[in-house]
Enzyme design. Structure first.
Site, mmCIF file in Angstrom:
data_model
loop_
_atom_site.group_PDB
_atom_site.id
_atom_site.type_symbol
_atom_site.label_atom_id
_atom_site.label_comp_id
_atom_site.label_asym_id
_atom_site.label_seq_id
_atom_site.Cartn_x
_atom_site.Cartn_y
_atom_site.Cartn_z
ATOM 1 N N CYS A 24 0.810 -1.216 0.000
ATOM 2 C CA CYS A 24 0.000 0.000 0.000
ATOM 3 C C CYS A 24 0.852 1.279 0.000
ATOM 4 O O CYS A 24 0.565 2.229 -0.733
ATOM 5 C CB CYS A 24 -0.948 0.001 1.190
ATOM 6 S SG CYS A 24 -0.175 -0.489 2.748
ATOM 7 N N HIS B 130 -3.017 6.401 4.532
ATOM 8 C CA HIS B 130 -1.584 6.593 4.757
ATOM 9 C C HIS B 130 -1.168 7.977 4.247
ATOM 10 O O HIS B 130 -1.661 8.439 3.214
ATOM 11 C CB HIS B 130 -0.769 5.570 3.955
ATOM 12 C CG HIS B 130 -0.803 4.175 4.498
ATOM 13 N ND1 HIS B 130 -1.452 3.818 5.645
ATOM 14 C CD2 HIS B 130 -0.223 3.040 4.021
ATOM 15 C CE1 HIS B 130 -1.286 2.520 5.859
ATOM 16 N NE2 HIS B 130 -0.549 2.018 4.889
#
Lengths: 334, 334
Positions: B130, B243
């Site tokens: 990710c 994130h």
């Protein structure tokens, strides 16, 4: 230290002011007389210092009669107005605000690094920005042996840097979000609960925000390294009171991680937390309430194959080493 | 896309699996038949996909009969065992785990960057880590026009990267701390409430942890840049599902912020959020639930006076672009 006749603490009821009082008691610094000064809002509130209850007084132009030393932690505006008045009245001012830090007549001091700079003061000594102090604490012991040529830092800054109200906002807003209600920011410009954002100081024409500029300029001044090439990205995270920083260094000569670890282990005010087997590295909850800056994740930067690069990760208590403790250490130096 | 006869979703009840189902419905991808597969624990649980209730089945060696495509989001161990079985049964596997990413026979694909690599697959196509996806989404549009020579990244990674249980731990642990009780970590090795810590993957002999190594190796593979000099510091923060990354770049040639902003504005899957006047930059709460990666704080790195340096700050939804969306986009490519 037993010889302080009259100490004034300006902004005594704020997050840093309260920490100054706690640290004076811890270090058994007991001036003959203490004036706790704050805005009218806190007038007549009582605080306990060294076991003695003291009434908070309203800060005004006459607050500094007979004061020897004054620790200011009430923001740059109040320092700009009242620090010269205190100096005029004969006090030496230790200023936690940004008001005078880059003034060439004002020493900007971290005692472990440039304590000698105190000698050149003309009444005011500035305590650096919290992020700059924590950065320089970790970088200086390495830099003095092998000059840092370039520094890239990204911060993870706690709510405490914006004061007690910001810490309270982190708490109450988190409660709201957990209860399924909307996060309504009041102190910060953006929600802080379960979020993070670029530091809330104005962004200049060069694209850097105020906090980033302070970190860069002040680090150069503290370490007497005017030519240090440095960039910073400052970010606020939902943590109460310890700042963390991810630091990438390029040295003049190669530097091995083991060498850096050894240097840092011997450095004052630093604790190396670098337990690879146990998976334990610097964390804000471990740094909170501690005097030492925690340093770990010390490793050779693989992007600099000449061995001149290191990566570090640090955590330090923003209210203590980042402000109050450094101010009290400067008082001790004087 | 109307021609998928039989799609299997492995790890359907996990954080990424649930997101895969949601994205299939959003994008109106309706296979003739869908098998939702999970561990025995979730057996017979029912989920709704495209308005139809489907019973979750236990994953076993016979799960892949007649399956055309299988999206795996159940961790590296399960992928290592069951992906070859699925391929043997005639399915094409899109794998969200780290099991095959660095296998030279397995394309590692972000459709906006190296979609053509899908063509070389031998039954398995890997979805990158990710953090690497979110990084490359922002860096690739610049890199393809002016090669990046060195990259320094520090991450601010959400709990979702460790799965649904980790997100739940962030919530319940925060409640505990607010109630004045101790934070007891169960999923993570350290408290996550109002704290942050170095990414909880094992640290190797070179001092880098698993997440950092993945970011470095995978970014090179995705962007076909085997020689890219890169270092990474990966940190877990108390944020639910997006994130963020602080990125420092050194280009082959000078690159102005305005030029970078223009390039990124035209790039697919990117939204430039760089409102200096309004003080609005990428934030996890804005990126959460969105397909696009947000990029801002685009500025000339003052530490590189030759104009070859830029700083960026990005936020991207870890479950969507960081995993489920990219997997579904690969399915669409096929």
């Amino acid at each position: 230290m037993k010889n302080i006749k009259h100490l004034a603490i300006v902004g005594a009821t704020g997050a840093v002011g309260q920490e100054v009082c706690a640290i004076l008691a811890e270090r058994q610094i007991a001036p003959n007389r203490v004036s706790l000064l704050a805005s009218a809002r806190s007038n007549a509130r009582k605080m306990v210092l060294n076991g003695v209850e003291i009434a908070v007084q309203e800060l005004n132009e006459n607050s500094f009669q007979s004061v020897d030393f004054a620790i200011f932690s009430a923001g740059a505006e109040r320092s700009r107005v009242y620090a010269p008045i205190a100096v005029q009245a004969g006090a030496v001012v230790i200023d936690n605000s940004s008001a005078f830090r880059m003034d060439e007549n004002v020493p900007l001091v971290v005692p472990e690094i440039n304590g000698d700079d105190v000698k050149g003061h003309r009444g005011i000594i500035a305590v650096p920005n919290c992020s700059a102090i924590i950065l320089c604490m970790a970088v200086w012991p390495l830099h003095r042996l092998n000059p840092v040529r370039r520094l890239v830092v990204s911060t993870y800054q706690a709510a405490s840097g914006a004061g007690a109200a910001a810490m309270e906002e982190l708490r109450t807003q988190t409660e709201e979000v957990l209860a399924g209600r909307l996060a309504v920011p009041r102190v910060f410009p953006h929600p802080i609960a379960f979020n993070l954002f670029s530091h809330n100081t104005p962004v200049g024409e060069d694209g850097y925000n105020g906090e980033e500029r302070k970190m860069i300029e002040e680090s150069r001044k503290i370490m007497h390294a005017p030519g240090l090439a440095m960039t910073a990205t400052c970010v606020r995270v939902p943590v109460f009171r310890a700042h963390s920083e991810s630091i990438n260094l390029t040295f003049e000569r190669p530097m091995k991680p083991e060498e850096a670890r050894e240097i840092l282990r011997a450095a004052p005010g630093i604790v190396v937390v670098d337990d690879v087997e146990g998976g334990r590295f610097p964390m804000p909850i471990d740094a909170s309430g501690r005097d030492d800056v925690l340093v770990g994740r010390i490793r050779q930067d693989v992007s600099q194959p000449d061995g001149r690069g290191l990566d570090l990760f640090v955590s330090g208590d923003q209210l203590r080493k980042g402000a109050a403790l450094t101010a009290v250490q400067i008082l001790e130096l004087l």
